[in-house]
Scaffold this motif. Structure first.
Motif, PDB file in Angstrom:
ATOM      1  N   GLU A 293       0.832  -1.205   0.000  1.00  0.00           N
ATOM      2  CA  GLU A 293       0.000   0.000   0.000  1.00  0.00           C
ATOM      3  C   GLU A 293       0.867   1.255   0.000  1.00  0.00           C
ATOM      4  O   GLU A 293       1.882   1.335   0.697  1.00  0.00           O
ATOM      5  CB  GLU A 293      -0.902   0.001   1.235  1.00  0.00           C
ATOM      6  CG  GLU A 293      -1.835   1.197   1.293  1.00  0.00           C
ATOM      7  CD  GLU A 293      -2.792   1.125   2.465  1.00  0.00           C
ATOM      8  OE1 GLU A 293      -3.009   2.155   3.129  1.00  0.00           O
ATOM      9  OE2 GLU A 293      -3.314   0.026   2.722  1.00  0.00           O
ATOM     10  N   ARG A 294       0.467   2.227  -0.806  1.00  0.00           N
ATOM     11  CA  ARG A 294       1.192   3.490  -0.844  1.00  0.00           C
ATOM     12  C   ARG A 294       0.802   4.345   0.351  1.00  0.00           C
ATOM     13  O   ARG A 294      -0.367   4.553   0.638  1.00  0.00           O
ATOM     14  CB  ARG A 294       0.869   4.246  -2.135  1.00  0.00           C
ATOM     15  CG  ARG A 294       1.381   3.567  -3.391  1.00  0.00           C
ATOM     16  CD  ARG A 294       0.938   4.339  -4.615  1.00  0.00           C
ATOM     17  NE  ARG A 294       1.364   5.730  -4.541  1.00  0.00           N
ATOM     18  CZ  ARG A 294       0.869   6.692  -5.299  1.00  0.00           C
ATOM     19  NH1 ARG A 294      -0.096   6.433  -6.170  1.00  0.00           N
ATOM     20  NH2 ARG A 294       1.318   7.929  -5.189  1.00  0.00           N
ATOM     21  N   VAL A 295       1.813   4.841   1.051  1.00  0.00           N
ATOM     22  CA  VAL A 295       1.599   5.670   2.240  1.00  0.00           C
ATOM     23  C   VAL A 295       2.366   6.973   2.061  1.00  0.00           C
ATOM     24  O   VAL A 295       3.563   6.958   1.762  1.00  0.00           O
ATOM     25  CB  VAL A 295       2.065   4.948   3.526  1.00  0.00           C
ATOM     26  CG1 VAL A 295       1.921   5.854   4.748  1.00  0.00           C
ATOM     27  CG2 VAL A 295       1.279   3.654   3.720  1.00  0.00           C
ATOM     28  N   GLY A 296       1.669   8.085   2.223  1.00  0.00           N
ATOM     29  CA  GLY A 296       2.290   9.388   2.045  1.00  0.00           C
ATOM     30  C   GLY A 296       2.934   9.912   3.316  1.00  0.00           C
ATOM     31  O   GLY A 296       2.898   9.274   4.373  1.00  0.00           O
ATOM     32  N   TRP A 297       3.500  11.107   3.200  1.00  0.00           N
ATOM     33  CA  TRP A 297       4.281  11.657   4.312  1.00  0.00           C
ATOM     34  C   TRP A 297       3.433  11.945   5.538  1.00  0.00           C
ATOM     35  O   TRP A 297       3.934  11.886   6.666  1.00  0.00           O
ATOM     36  CB  TRP A 297       4.997  12.932   3.856  1.00  0.00           C
ATOM     37  CG  TRP A 297       4.088  14.085   3.541  1.00  0.00           C
ATOM     38  CD1 TRP A 297       3.524  14.393   2.349  1.00  0.00           C
ATOM     39  CD2 TRP A 297       3.652  15.089   4.467  1.00  0.00           C
ATOM     40  NE1 TRP A 297       2.750  15.511   2.446  1.00  0.00           N
ATOM     41  CE2 TRP A 297       2.816  15.971   3.741  1.00  0.00           C
ATOM     42  CE3 TRP A 297       3.883  15.333   5.822  1.00  0.00           C
ATOM     43  CZ2 TRP A 297       2.197  17.075   4.342  1.00  0.00           C
ATOM     44  CZ3 TRP A 297       3.271  16.428   6.413  1.00  0.00           C
ATOM     45  CH2 TRP A 297       2.442  17.290   5.673  1.00  0.00           C
ATOM     46  N   ARG A 298       2.144  12.239   5.355  1.00  0.00           N
ATOM     47  CA  ARG A 298       1.304  12.552   6.517  1.00  0.00           C
ATOM     48  C   ARG A 298       1.170  11.346   7.443  1.00  0.00           C
ATOM     49  O   ARG A 298       1.343  11.437   8.658  1.00  0.00           O
ATOM     50  CB  ARG A 298      -0.070  13.017   6.055  1.00  0.00           C
ATOM     51  CG  ARG A 298      -0.078  14.325   5.282  1.00  0.00           C
ATOM     52  CD  ARG A 298      -1.491  14.672   4.851  1.00  0.00           C
ATOM     53  NE  ARG A 298      -1.550  15.905   4.078  1.00  0.00           N
ATOM     54  CZ  ARG A 298      -1.378  15.983   2.766  1.00  0.00           C
ATOM     55  NH1 ARG A 298      -1.141  14.868   2.068  1.00  0.00           N
ATOM     56  NH2 ARG A 298      -1.450  17.134   2.126  1.00  0.00           N
ATOM     57  N   ARG A 299       0.851  10.196   6.833  1.00  0.00           N
ATOM     58  CA  ARG A 299       0.688   9.002   7.674  1.00  0.00           C
ATOM     59  C   ARG A 299       2.028   8.473   8.170  1.00  0.00           C
ATOM     60  O   ARG A 299       2.110   7.942   9.279  1.00  0.00           O
ATOM     61  CB  ARG A 299      -0.092   7.929   6.912  1.00  0.00           C
ATOM     62  CG  ARG A 299      -1.592   8.230   6.850  1.00  0.00           C
ATOM     63  CD  ARG A 299      -2.383   7.064   6.333  1.00  0.00           C
ATOM     64  NE  ARG A 299      -2.176   6.878   4.902  1.00  0.00           N
ATOM     65  CZ  ARG A 299      -2.559   5.774   4.237  1.00  0.00           C
ATOM     66  NH1 ARG A 299      -3.129   4.778   4.890  1.00  0.00           N
ATOM     67  NH2 ARG A 299      -2.371   5.673   2.936  1.00  0.00           N
ATOM     68  N   TRP A 300       3.091   8.613   7.375  1.00  0.00           N
ATOM     69  CA  TRP A 300       4.407   8.236   7.887  1.00  0.00           C
ATOM     70  C   TRP A 300       4.773   9.088   9.097  1.00  0.00           C
ATOM     71  O   TRP A 300       5.361   8.594  10.072  1.00  0.00           O
ATOM     72  CB  TRP A 300       5.474   8.395   6.812  1.00  0.00           C
ATOM     73  CG  TRP A 300       5.565   7.254   5.830  1.00  0.00           C
ATOM     74  CD1 TRP A 300       5.497   7.326   4.464  1.00  0.00           C
ATOM     75  CD2 TRP A 300       5.752   5.867   6.131  1.00  0.00           C
ATOM     76  NE1 TRP A 300       5.626   6.086   3.904  1.00  0.00           N
ATOM     77  CE2 TRP A 300       5.793   5.162   4.905  1.00  0.00           C
ATOM     78  CE3 TRP A 300       5.895   5.149   7.320  1.00  0.00           C
ATOM     79  CZ2 TRP A 300       5.952   3.791   4.832  1.00  0.00           C
ATOM     80  CZ3 TRP A 300       6.051   3.775   7.254  1.00  0.00           C
ATOM     81  CH2 TRP A 300       6.086   3.102   6.031  1.00  0.00           C
ATOM     82  N   SER A 301       4.433  10.368   9.054  1.00  0.00           N
ATOM     83  CA  SER A 301       4.713  11.258  10.185  1.00  0.00           C
ATOM     84  C   SER A 301       3.934  10.829  11.419  1.00  0.00           C
ATOM     85  O   SER A 301       4.452  10.856  12.541  1.00  0.00           O
ATOM     86  CB  SER A 301       4.367  12.703   9.816  1.00  0.00           C
ATOM     87  OG  SER A 301       5.144  13.158   8.729  1.00  0.00           O
ATOM     88  N   SER A 302       2.669  10.420  11.217  1.00  0.00           N
ATOM     89  CA  SER A 302       1.868   9.977  12.363  1.00  0.00           C
ATOM     90  C   SER A 302       2.441   8.694  12.963  1.00  0.00           C
ATOM     91  O   SER A 302       2.442   8.515  14.187  1.00  0.00           O
ATOM     92  CB  SER A 302       0.406   9.769  11.949  1.00  0.00           C
ATOM     93  OG  SER A 302       0.275   8.714  11.016  1.00  0.00           O
ATOM     94  N   VAL A 303       2.945   7.787  12.107  1.00  0.00           N
ATOM     95  CA  VAL A 303       3.579   6.570  12.608  1.00  0.00           C
ATOM     96  C   VAL A 303       4.804   6.913  13.452  1.00  0.00           C
ATOM     97  O   VAL A 303       5.001   6.367  14.553  1.00  0.00           O
ATOM     98  CB  VAL A 303       3.977   5.647  11.433  1.00  0.00           C
ATOM     99  CG1 VAL A 303       4.846   4.488  11.933  1.00  0.00           C
ATOM    100  CG2 VAL A 303       2.735   5.106  10.736  1.00  0.00           C
ATOM    101  N   LEU A 304       5.634   7.826  12.973  1.00  0.00           N
ATOM    102  CA  LEU A 304       6.830   8.232  13.714  1.00  0.00           C
ATOM    103  C   LEU A 304       6.460   8.841  15.061  1.00  0.00           C
ATOM    104  O   LEU A 304       7.045   8.494  16.100  1.00  0.00           O
ATOM    105  CB  LEU A 304       7.636   9.229  12.887  1.00  0.00           C
ATOM    106  CG  LEU A 304       8.892   9.801  13.547  1.00  0.00           C
ATOM    107  CD1 LEU A 304       9.874   8.689  13.888  1.00  0.00           C
ATOM    108  CD2 LEU A 304       9.547  10.848  12.653  1.00  0.00           C
TER     109      LEU A 304
END
Length: 303
Positions: free
Chosen positions: A117-128
């Motif tokens: 699944e493609r994940v953008g910077w917004r959700r990557w930031s929330s994961v971090l």
């Protein structure tokens, strides 16, 4: 009261009941070994779903339960239950509940790594941000390190596998059958754990049976409210209310178990709640856009 508001209320009620279920389980772990408790909960849960399916004239057992993804889902359910119940038994309710709420973020990570699944910077930031919150709670390498939180992380990892496997299960397998099979898998798993456990099984007291009945009552009612809420309201409007469970868990931890979460634990819980709530809201919005006509499709880079 519109549908979204009704759904939000039902979701909040569901999370409150799940918090009470966790409190009952934690109370039972003071007198019953974890492996025995898993087997008891599994037997009761399987029986409830079996009766429900029998009333609907459906079969609990079918060859569909041998599907590899169903087996993977059951293994994830057993591992998740073992990890979380153990975390409740040896640690604090507030910390274990906070770490459990990182699950939506690990699902984002797992979907990107294993499902493509493609994940953008917004959700990557929330994961971090969510994992920074976990580190604030655990504080590895310091005197305040909470090793019990590692059991909760094990539970989150297993539940992530469960939910990722669920996405690959054929749609024609009934949800009640999947739920009943997952509970049923806890029975042999608990018995196998008992063979290598240090302590012998115990005879449950009347209070233990009452707590178990309360656990199943709260759990089944919470699950029903959760399903109704997700069907009634829009996902983007309802999803963030899942994190009310963390607030209820903190209240129960303080009032019932006299826990006193320190500032880093509260800060970590807040980070997990904000980042996880945003990730769920973002996921729901993206799914809503995918269902729109072609002129409403997601543009490249909007993830």
């Amino acid at each position: 009261m519109n549908d979204n508001l009704r759904a939000a209320v039902l979701m909040t009620v569901s999370m409150a009941l799940f918090s009470l279920e966790d409190a009952f389980i934690k109370q039972m772990t003071t007198g019953i070994p974890v492996y025995q408790l898993l087997a008891m909960i599994g037997a009761f849960g399987m029986s409830l779903f079996w009766l429900r399916m029998a009333w609907r004239r459906q079969r609990m057992w079918s060859r569909a339960l041998l599907h590899p993804m169903v087996i993977a889902r059951n293994l994830g359910e057993v591992g998740g239950a073992f990890g979380f119940v153990t975390a409740l038994a040896v640690g604090e309710l507030a910390a274990a509940s906070a770490i459990l709420q990182v699950l939506p973020l690990t699902l984002v990570l797992g979907a990107a790594l294993f499902l493509g699944e493609r994940v953008g910077w917004r959700r990557w930031s929330s994961v971090l941000l969510g994992f920074i919150g976990v580190l604030l709670i655990l504080r590895p390498g310091t005197e305040a390190f909470q090793p019990a939180g590692l059991w909760a992380l094990l539970g989150v990892a297993a539940l992530t596998m469960r939910d990722l496997a669920t996405r690959r299960i054929p749609a024609d397998i009934p949800s009640d059958q999947l739920s009943g099979a997952a509970y049923g898998a806890m029975v042999p798993a608990g018995l196998l754990m008992g063979l290598i456990a240090a302590g012998p099984p115990v005879v449950p007291t009347g209070q233990d049976w009452a707590l178990l009945a309360g656990t199943m009552l709260f759990g089944v009612t919470a699950y029903s409210a959760l399903v109704t809420a997700t069907r009634l309201g829009e996902a983007s409007a309802v999803a963030p209310f899942r994190y009310t469970r963390l607030g209820f868990a903190l209240i129960v931890a303080v009032v019932v178990f006299a826990e006193r979460p320190d500032l880093p634990t509260l800060a970590g819980a807040a980070l997990i709640a904000v980042s996880g709530g945003y990730a769920m809201w973002r996921e729901a919005r993206l799914r809503g856009r995918r269902r729109r006509p072609p002129d409403g499709l997601i543009r490249r880079g909007e993830r």
